[in-house]
Design a protein around this motif. Structure first.
Motif, short mmCIF file in Angstrom:
data_model
loop_
_atom_site.label_atom_id
_atom_site.label_comp_id
_atom_site.label_asym_id
_atom_site.label_seq_id
_atom_site.Cartn_x
_atom_site.Cartn_y
_atom_site.Cartn_z
N LEU A 141 2.20 -39.80 13.23
CA LEU A 141 1.87 -38.88 12.51
C LEU A 141 2.97 -37.99 11.67
CD1 LEU A 141 -0.56 -36.85 14.93
CD2 LEU A 141 -1.22 -38.15 12.95
N ARG A 142 4.14 -38.25 12.30
CA ARG A 142 5.48 -37.91 11.40
C ARG A 142 5.50 -38.71 10.29
NH1 ARG A 142 7.57 -37.80 16.92
NH2 ARG A 142 7.88 -35.44 17.60
N GLU A 143 5.32 -40.06 10.51
CA GLU A 143 5.69 -41.03 9.41
C GLU A 143 4.57 -40.60 8.55
OE1 GLU A 143 7.79 -43.61 8.59
OE2 GLU A 143 8.94 -42.33 10.23
N GLU A 144 3.60 -40.36 8.68
CA GLU A 144 2.32 -39.98 7.60
C GLU A 144 2.81 -38.61 6.99
OE1 GLU A 144 -0.14 -41.59 6.67
OE2 GLU A 144 -0.01 -43.13 8.09
N LEU A 145 3.37 -37.77 7.61
CA LEU A 145 3.80 -36.44 7.08
C LEU A 145 4.83 -36.74 6.09
CD1 LEU A 145 3.50 -34.05 10.04
CD2 LEU A 145 2.06 -33.91 7.81
N CYS A 146 5.75 -37.65 6.43
CA CYS A 146 7.06 -37.95 5.66
C CYS A 146 6.51 -38.38 4.30
CB CYS A 146 7.93 -38.90 6.30
SG CYS A 146 8.95 -37.97 7.72
N GLY A 147 5.56 -39.50 4.60
CA GLY A 147 5.00 -40.21 3.23
C GLY A 147 4.27 -39.21 2.41
N PHE A 148 3.65 -38.41 2.91
CA PHE A 148 2.85 -37.22 2.17
C PHE A 148 3.81 -36.48 1.37
CE2 PHE A 148 0.43 -33.28 1.62
CZ PHE A 148 -0.88 -33.89 1.19
N VAL A 149 4.86 -36.02 1.86
CA VAL A 149 5.94 -35.25 1.52
C VAL A 149 6.43 -35.90 0.22
CG1 VAL A 149 8.19 -33.89 1.58
CG2 VAL A 149 6.45 -33.58 3.32
N ARG A 150 6.86 -37.10 0.41
CA ARG A 150 7.22 -38.04 -0.67
C ARG A 150 6.20 -38.21 -1.85
NH1 ARG A 150 9.17 -41.20 3.93
NH2 ARG A 150 11.29 -40.76 4.04
N ARG A 151 5.18 -38.41 -1.65
CA ARG A 151 3.91 -38.52 -2.52
C ARG A 151 3.92 -37.14 -3.57
NH1 ARG A 151 -0.59 -41.50 -3.01
NH2 ARG A 151 0.00 -42.60 -1.40
N LEU A 152 4.29 -36.13 -2.88
CA LEU A 152 4.23 -34.78 -3.58
C LEU A 152 5.55 -34.51 -4.09
CD1 LEU A 152 2.44 -32.39 -0.76
CD2 LEU A 152 1.62 -33.39 -2.76
N GLY A 153 6.55 -35.49 -4.18
CA GLY A 153 7.65 -35.29 -4.86
C GLY A 153 8.94 -34.89 -4.24
N GLY A 154 8.85 -34.57 -2.94
CA GLY A 154 9.98 -33.93 -2.13
C GLY A 154 10.61 -34.93 -1.24
N GLU A 155 11.47 -34.43 -0.57
CA GLU A 155 12.08 -35.33 0.58
C GLU A 155 11.90 -34.59 1.80
OE1 GLU A 155 13.90 -38.42 2.12
OE2 GLU A 155 13.53 -37.93 -0.26
N PRO A 156 11.43 -35.36 2.75
CA PRO A 156 11.24 -34.80 4.21
C PRO A 156 12.13 -34.08 4.79
CG PRO A 156 10.22 -37.04 3.88
CD PRO A 156 11.24 -36.83 2.94
N ASN A 157 12.03 -33.10 5.47
CA ASN A 157 13.15 -32.27 6.36
C ASN A 157 12.69 -32.46 7.56
OD1 ASN A 157 13.60 -29.35 7.81
ND2 ASN A 157 15.09 -29.63 6.04
N ALA A 158 13.50 -32.63 8.41
CA ALA A 158 13.18 -33.06 9.89
C ALA A 158 12.56 -31.74 10.59
CB ALA A 158 14.20 -33.62 10.71
N GLU A 159 13.14 -30.65 10.18
CA GLU A 159 12.65 -29.45 10.97
C GLU A 159 11.24 -29.12 10.41
OE1 GLU A 159 13.92 -24.66 11.65
OE2 GLU A 159 15.24 -26.36 10.72
N LEU A 160 10.96 -29.09 9.08
CA LEU A 160 9.82 -28.76 8.51
C LEU A 160 8.85 -29.73 8.84
CD1 LEU A 160 10.93 -27.52 4.99
CD2 LEU A 160 10.31 -26.23 6.94
N ILE A 161 9.29 -31.15 9.13
CA ILE A 161 8.11 -31.95 9.60
C ILE A 161 7.57 -31.77 10.88
CG2 ILE A 161 7.92 -34.50 10.25
CD1 ILE A 161 7.78 -34.14 7.47
#
Length: 265
Positions: A141-161
Protein backbone atom coordinates in the motif's frame (compact mmCIF):
# COMPACT_ATOMS: atom_id res chain seq x y z
CA UNK A 1 -22.64 26.33 14.50
CA UNK A 2 -20.15 23.78 15.89
CA UNK A 3 -16.94 23.92 13.82
CA UNK A 4 -17.04 20.17 13.35
CA UNK A 5 -20.48 20.53 11.78
CA UNK A 6 -19.64 23.53 9.63
CA UNK A 7 -20.22 22.98 5.90
CA UNK A 8 -16.91 24.74 5.27
CA UNK A 9 -15.15 21.74 6.81
CA UNK A 10 -16.96 19.36 4.46
CA UNK A 11 -16.38 21.27 1.23
CA UNK A 12 -13.07 22.43 -0.18
CA UNK A 13 -14.82 25.64 -1.23
CA UNK A 14 -18.24 27.11 -0.57
CA UNK A 15 -20.78 26.75 -3.42
CA UNK A 16 -21.78 30.00 -5.12
CA UNK A 17 -24.96 28.72 -6.76
CA UNK A 18 -24.48 30.20 -10.24
CA UNK A 19 -25.44 27.02 -12.11
CA UNK A 20 -28.76 25.14 -12.21
CA UNK A 21 -27.08 21.91 -11.03
CA UNK A 22 -24.55 20.94 -8.36
CA UNK A 23 -22.28 17.91 -8.60
CA UNK A 24 -20.59 16.70 -5.40
CA UNK A 25 -17.34 14.78 -5.85
CA UNK A 26 -16.25 12.14 -3.32
CA UNK A 27 -12.47 11.52 -3.12
CA UNK A 28 -10.66 8.31 -3.91
CA UNK A 29 -9.65 5.93 -1.06
CA UNK A 30 -6.85 7.31 1.09
CA UNK A 31 -7.05 10.78 -0.45
CA UNK A 32 -8.88 14.06 0.04
CA UNK A 33 -10.69 16.65 -2.01
CA UNK A 34 -7.47 18.11 -3.42
CA UNK A 35 -7.12 15.20 -5.84
CA UNK A 36 -9.63 17.12 -7.97
CA UNK A 37 -7.38 20.19 -8.26
CA UNK A 38 -7.27 19.84 -12.06
CA UNK A 39 -11.05 19.94 -12.33
CA UNK A 40 -12.88 23.15 -13.27
CA UNK A 41 -15.08 24.90 -10.74
CA UNK A 42 -18.04 24.61 -13.06
CA UNK A 43 -19.20 23.24 -16.40
CA UNK A 44 -21.81 24.72 -18.71
CA UNK A 45 -24.69 23.67 -16.45
CA UNK A 46 -23.11 22.35 -13.26
CA UNK A 47 -21.18 23.69 -10.27
CA UNK A 48 -18.47 21.29 -9.07
CA UNK A 49 -18.42 20.84 -5.27
CA UNK A 50 -15.53 18.96 -3.63
CA UNK A 51 -16.39 16.92 -0.54
CA UNK A 52 -13.70 16.72 2.16
CA UNK A 53 -14.31 13.72 4.47
CA UNK A 54 -12.66 13.61 7.90
CA UNK A 55 -9.23 12.13 8.71
CA UNK A 56 -7.39 13.61 5.70
CA UNK A 57 -5.76 16.82 4.47
CA UNK A 58 -7.00 19.84 6.47
CA UNK A 59 -9.28 17.52 8.46
CA UNK A 60 -6.49 15.12 9.42
CA UNK A 61 -7.22 15.52 13.15
CA UNK A 62 -10.90 14.67 12.79
CA UNK A 63 -11.89 11.05 13.62
CA UNK A 64 -12.38 8.72 10.67
CA UNK A 65 -16.00 8.13 9.73
CA UNK A 66 -15.75 4.36 10.25
CA UNK A 67 -18.35 3.02 7.80
CA UNK A 68 -19.94 4.27 4.60
CA UNK A 69 -23.30 4.35 6.37
CA UNK A 70 -21.90 6.66 9.05
CA UNK A 71 -20.19 8.83 6.44
CA UNK A 72 -23.50 9.16 4.60
CA UNK A 73 -25.20 10.37 7.78
CA UNK A 74 -22.48 12.94 8.39
CA UNK A 75 -22.59 14.20 4.80
CA UNK A 76 -26.36 14.64 4.99
CA UNK A 77 -26.20 16.33 8.39
CA UNK A 78 -23.69 18.89 7.14
CA UNK A 79 -24.50 19.38 3.46
CA UNK A 80 -28.28 19.00 3.23
CA UNK A 81 -28.76 22.80 2.80
CA UNK A 82 -26.82 22.53 -0.49
CA UNK A 83 -29.18 19.90 -1.87
CA UNK A 84 -31.68 22.69 -2.59
CA UNK A 85 -31.42 22.34 -6.37
CA UNK A 86 -30.85 19.44 -8.77
CA UNK A 87 -27.68 17.74 -7.58
CA UNK A 88 -25.60 14.68 -8.29
CA UNK A 89 -22.81 12.58 -6.77
CA UNK A 90 -19.66 11.39 -8.52
CA UNK A 91 -17.13 8.95 -7.11
CA UNK A 92 -14.34 6.92 -8.63
CA UNK A 93 -13.44 3.43 -7.34
CA UNK A 94 -13.22 3.80 -3.54
CA UNK A 95 -15.06 7.13 -3.79
CA UNK A 96 -18.04 5.67 -5.65
CA UNK A 97 -19.60 3.61 -2.86
CA UNK A 98 -19.69 6.50 -0.36
CA UNK A 99 -21.64 8.45 -2.98
CA UNK A 100 -24.02 5.54 -3.45
CA UNK A 101 -24.40 5.08 0.33
CA UNK A 102 -25.28 8.75 0.73
CA UNK A 103 -27.84 8.62 -2.08
CA UNK A 104 -29.39 5.52 -0.50
CA UNK A 105 -29.58 7.15 2.95
CA UNK A 106 -31.25 10.23 1.47
CA UNK A 107 -33.79 7.98 -0.27
CA UNK A 108 -34.51 6.01 2.88
CA UNK A 109 -35.15 9.22 4.84
CA UNK A 110 -37.47 10.66 2.19
CA UNK A 111 -35.09 13.56 1.54
CA UNK A 112 -34.04 15.02 -1.83
CA UNK A 113 -32.03 12.46 -3.78
CA UNK A 114 -29.46 12.91 -6.57
CA UNK A 115 -31.00 13.52 -9.96
CA UNK A 116 -28.02 11.59 -11.28
CA UNK A 117 -25.56 9.27 -9.51
CA UNK A 118 -22.26 8.67 -11.33
CA UNK A 119 -20.28 5.52 -10.55
CA UNK A 120 -16.78 5.33 -12.02
CA UNK A 121 -14.68 2.13 -11.88
CA UNK A 122 -16.53 0.31 -9.12
CA UNK A 123 -18.56 -2.88 -8.92
CA UNK A 124 -22.14 -2.89 -7.65
CA UNK A 125 -22.46 -3.27 -3.85
CA UNK A 126 -23.87 -6.81 -4.04
CA UNK A 127 -20.85 -7.83 -6.17
CA UNK A 128 -18.32 -6.60 -3.62
CA UNK A 129 -16.19 -6.08 -1.73
CA UNK A 130 -13.90 -6.14 -4.74
CA UNK A 131 -10.54 -4.67 -5.65
CA UNK A 132 -6.82 -5.40 -5.63
CA UNK A 133 -6.10 -2.87 -2.87
CA UNK A 134 -8.19 -4.87 -0.39
CA UNK A 135 -5.58 -7.64 -0.46
CA UNK A 136 -2.35 -5.62 -0.27
CA UNK A 137 -0.12 -5.49 2.81
CA UNK A 138 1.25 -2.28 4.32
CA UNK A 139 4.43 -2.22 2.22
CA UNK A 140 2.46 -2.72 -0.97
CA UNK A 141 0.00 0.00 0.00
CA UNK A 142 2.91 2.37 0.70
CA UNK A 143 4.20 1.72 -2.81
CA UNK A 144 0.76 2.45 -4.25
CA UNK A 145 0.61 5.73 -2.32
CA UNK A 146 4.07 6.75 -3.50
CA UNK A 147 3.08 6.03 -7.09
CA UNK A 148 -0.10 8.03 -6.66
CA UNK A 149 1.80 11.05 -5.31
CA UNK A 150 4.15 10.91 -8.30
CA UNK A 151 1.19 10.65 -10.64
CA UNK A 152 -0.11 13.89 -9.15
CA UNK A 153 3.24 15.53 -9.87
CA UNK A 154 4.73 15.43 -6.37
CA UNK A 155 7.54 13.62 -4.60
CA UNK A 156 6.62 11.23 -1.77
CA UNK A 157 7.40 12.33 1.79
CA UNK A 158 7.92 9.40 4.16
CA UNK A 159 6.05 10.99 7.08
CA UNK A 160 3.09 12.03 4.95
CA UNK A 161 2.98 8.59 3.32
CA UNK A 162 2.59 7.03 6.79
CA UNK A 163 -0.27 9.41 7.58
CA UNK A 164 -1.87 8.57 4.24
CA UNK A 165 -1.39 4.86 4.87
CA UNK A 166 -3.40 5.07 8.09
CA UNK A 167 -6.26 6.82 6.31
CA UNK A 168 -6.11 4.45 3.33
CA UNK A 169 -6.33 1.38 5.57
CA UNK A 170 -9.38 2.79 7.36
CA UNK A 171 -11.03 3.63 4.03
CA UNK A 172 -10.35 0.10 2.76
CA UNK A 173 -11.83 -1.38 5.93
CA UNK A 174 -14.99 0.65 5.33
CA UNK A 175 -15.10 -0.87 1.86
CA UNK A 176 -14.72 -4.39 3.24
CA UNK A 177 -17.62 -3.83 5.63
CA UNK A 178 -20.00 -2.58 2.94
CA UNK A 179 -21.73 -5.85 2.05
CA UNK A 180 -25.09 -6.08 0.25
CA UNK A 181 -27.24 -9.18 -0.15
CA UNK A 182 -28.94 -7.73 -3.22
CA UNK A 183 -29.63 -4.55 -5.20
CA UNK A 184 -31.72 -1.60 -4.05
CA UNK A 185 -33.36 0.72 -6.57
CA UNK A 186 -32.78 4.45 -6.41
CA UNK A 187 -35.22 6.98 -7.92
CA UNK A 188 -32.83 9.11 -9.99
CA UNK A 189 -30.68 8.43 -13.01
CA UNK A 190 -27.71 6.10 -12.58
CA UNK A 191 -24.73 6.34 -14.91
CA UNK A 192 -21.67 4.14 -14.81
CA UNK A 193 -18.34 5.18 -16.26
CA UNK A 194 -15.60 2.73 -17.13
CA UNK A 195 -12.22 3.25 -18.78
CA UNK A 196 -10.87 1.33 -21.77
CA UNK A 197 -7.35 0.89 -20.34
CA UNK A 198 -8.41 0.37 -16.72
CA UNK A 199 -6.88 -2.85 -15.36
CA UNK A 200 -8.23 -2.39 -11.81
CA UNK A 201 -11.97 -2.53 -12.61
CA UNK A 202 -13.01 -3.85 -16.01
CA UNK A 203 -16.15 -2.75 -17.83
CA UNK A 204 -17.65 -6.25 -17.63
CA UNK A 205 -17.21 -6.26 -13.86
CA UNK A 206 -19.67 -3.37 -13.48
CA UNK A 207 -22.69 -5.16 -14.97
CA UNK A 208 -24.59 -5.34 -11.66
CA UNK A 209 -25.41 -1.63 -11.58
CA UNK A 210 -28.49 -1.63 -13.90
CA UNK A 211 -30.36 -3.45 -11.10
CA UNK A 212 -30.11 -0.28 -8.98
CA UNK A 213 -32.09 1.91 -11.40
CA UNK A 214 -35.62 1.89 -12.73
CA UNK A 215 -36.20 0.99 -16.37
CA UNK A 216 -34.86 3.66 -18.69
CA UNK A 217 -32.86 5.39 -15.96
CA UNK A 218 -29.55 3.56 -16.39
CA UNK A 219 -26.78 4.45 -18.82
CA UNK A 220 -23.27 3.09 -19.25
CA UNK A 221 -20.36 5.03 -20.74
CA UNK A 222 -16.90 3.74 -21.67
CA UNK A 223 -14.22 6.41 -21.98
CA UNK A 224 -10.59 6.37 -23.18
CA UNK A 225 -7.92 6.26 -20.50
CA UNK A 226 -6.63 4.20 -17.59
CA UNK A 227 -7.76 3.92 -13.97
CA UNK A 228 -6.48 7.39 -13.05
CA UNK A 229 -7.61 9.28 -16.15
CA UNK A 230 -10.42 10.91 -14.16
CA UNK A 231 -7.84 13.00 -12.28
CA UNK A 232 -7.24 15.03 -15.44
CA UNK A 233 -10.92 15.94 -15.83
CA UNK A 234 -10.86 14.94 -19.51
CA UNK A 235 -13.37 16.68 -21.75
CA UNK A 236 -15.18 13.42 -22.53
CA UNK A 237 -15.81 12.85 -18.82
CA UNK A 238 -16.99 16.41 -18.18
CA UNK A 239 -19.34 16.15 -21.16
CA UNK A 240 -20.76 12.88 -19.81
CA UNK A 241 -21.29 14.44 -16.39
CA UNK A 242 -22.90 17.57 -17.81
CA UNK A 243 -25.22 15.48 -19.96
CA UNK A 244 -26.18 13.23 -17.05
CA UNK A 245 -26.91 16.19 -14.78
CA UNK A 246 -29.12 17.88 -17.36
CA UNK A 247 -30.94 14.65 -18.21
CA UNK A 248 -31.46 14.07 -14.50
CA UNK A 249 -32.79 17.58 -13.96
CA UNK A 250 -35.25 17.24 -16.85
CA UNK A 251 -36.37 13.78 -15.67
CA UNK A 252 -36.98 15.14 -12.15
CA UNK A 253 -39.04 18.02 -13.56
CA UNK A 254 -41.12 15.60 -15.61
CA UNK A 255 -41.74 13.44 -12.54
CA UNK A 256 -42.88 16.44 -10.50
CA UNK A 257 -45.23 17.61 -13.27
CA UNK A 258 -46.74 14.13 -13.50
CA UNK A 259 -47.25 14.01 -9.73
CA UNK A 260 -48.91 17.43 -9.70
CA UNK A 261 -51.16 16.41 -12.58
CA UNK A 262 -52.20 13.20 -10.84
CA UNK A 263 -52.92 15.04 -7.60
CA UNK A 264 -55.16 17.59 -9.37
CA UNK A 265 -57.34 14.96 -11.01
Amino acid sequence: MDAKRSPSRWLLREPVGDRPNRLFLFPYSGTGASIYHRWPRKTLTTEICLIQPPARERRIRDPHYGTYEELAKQVIENLLPYFDRPFGFFGHCGGALPGFATALELHRRGLPTPTCLFISSQVAPHDGPFGRYLHLDDDELREELCGFVRRLGGEPNAELIEVGLTTLKLDLEANRQYVFAGPVRLPGLLRTISWIEDVEILHNQMTGWPLYADTGRFHSTVLPGDHHEFLKAPAALLDALDDGMEQGRLAAMATRRAAIGAASR
